[in-house]
Design a protein around this motif. Sequence first.
Motif, short mmCIF file in Angstrom:
data_model
loop_
_atom_site.label_atom_id
_atom_site.label_comp_id
_atom_site.label_asym_id
_atom_site.label_seq_id
_atom_site.Cartn_x
_atom_site.Cartn_y
_atom_site.Cartn_z
N UNK A 183 45.99 48.92 47.60
CA UNK A 183 45.32 47.71 48.07
C UNK A 183 45.57 46.52 47.16
N UNK A 184 45.45 46.76 45.86
CA UNK A 184 45.62 45.64 44.92
C UNK A 184 47.08 45.20 44.87
N UNK A 185 48.01 46.14 45.11
CA UNK A 185 49.43 45.77 45.14
C UNK A 185 49.73 44.87 46.34
N UNK A 231 47.92 41.42 34.91
CA UNK A 231 47.11 42.47 34.31
C UNK A 231 45.95 42.77 35.26
N UNK A 232 45.82 44.04 35.66
CA UNK A 232 44.86 44.39 36.73
C UNK A 232 43.45 44.66 36.24
N UNK A 233 43.24 44.77 34.93
CA UNK A 233 41.92 45.20 34.44
C UNK A 233 40.80 44.29 34.90
N UNK A 234 41.05 42.99 34.95
CA UNK A 234 40.00 42.04 35.33
C UNK A 234 39.81 41.94 36.84
N UNK A 235 40.61 42.69 37.62
CA UNK A 235 40.54 42.57 39.07
C UNK A 235 40.11 43.86 39.77
N UNK A 236 40.34 44.99 39.16
CA UNK A 236 39.96 46.25 39.82
C UNK A 236 38.44 46.29 39.99
N UNK A 237 38.02 46.85 41.12
CA UNK A 237 36.60 46.88 41.47
C UNK A 237 36.37 48.00 42.48
N UNK A 238 35.12 48.20 42.85
CA UNK A 238 34.78 49.30 43.76
C UNK A 238 34.97 48.94 45.22
N UNK A 239 35.23 47.67 45.52
CA UNK A 239 35.40 47.24 46.90
C UNK A 239 36.87 46.94 47.18
#
Length: 352
Positions: free
Chosen positions: A26-28, A10-18
């Motif tokens: 990038x997160x993938x 679940x990406x909600x706790x990891x997405x950020x502005x950097x």
Amino acid sequence: MNTMKGPGLMLAQFSADAAPFNSLEGIADWCANLGFKGVQIPAWDRRLFDVEKAAESQAYCDDIKGMLAERGIVITELATHLFGQLVAVHPAYDAMCDGFAPEALRGKPNERSAWAVQQVNLAARASRRLGLSAMGTFSGALLWPYFFPFPQRPEGIVDIAFEELAKRWLPILDACEESGIDLCYEIHPSEDLHDGETFEMFLEKVGGHRRCNILYDPSHLLLQQLKYLDYIDIYHERIRMFHVKDAEFNPTGRQGVYGGYRGWTDRAGRFRSLGDGQVAFRPIFSKLAQYGFEGWAVLEWECCLKNQEDGAAEGAAFIRDHIIRVTDEVFDDFAGTGADRDANRRMLGLGV
């Protein structure tokens, strides 16, 4: 029986502005390097996903799926929790929930709720274009300020609240039916759907709607001191999503379930990274395998102590090691004698 898929994140706790957490690409890449095979996308996070565009454009959805496929990643589900929260908000929570909506809708609860309904419906259509079968959400809450009955709740208030909740969600459930999507409510304290009893109340009010289903997260059940394995036995036919999240409950002479208004680190009940808490995951994975759960095992990292990147790295391996590859053989087939009805009757002394 089927084998569940995983590990997902679940990406909600990891997405950020950097970077690398400020774009889906990038997160993938980061997820793939950790060994994740799927990502659960928060539909409200425009850094990662445009839900309006996805609902209307098959090309946009195909591009996202193609980009992820190049990295060995698929979308497990869309998450609509912040939208769902706004479908039903008690006035006591208006100010806190306003932050989930566009600025122009803040202080306008009716318009905000209508917008939230639209967003969940868009996410259902986007899910269809992405080839998904389930979508996660929160129910929202009209009753939560009255969860403990003192002063005693007025007669009929619970029934009225669930009637209203059903009235708001039924059109959304029908839209999910049109899109072929199971809407999975995360059973969660502070939501009106927070345990088995409340899910059953809601399910009755929506007429047993087949798209009304459950996102199973044992951490929330442990912190309420529910029997989370029995929960699977009771509701397995409605469990269509699975958040793999750990927790611990260590009551003291000073506090228990309600936490004494303490912060997360100082509460008796705390969320922990996988393997650091008290949830017995091996029997959970076994029960889900027993009942043929074929959805995704998705890590939702929430921990009051451990760094999230360490929690994700450990969590990918944890889930991979717990998934049971279901057998299609019966272990004692080698000793089978073969029989037919007549032979069985003879063995019982009943004659042919």
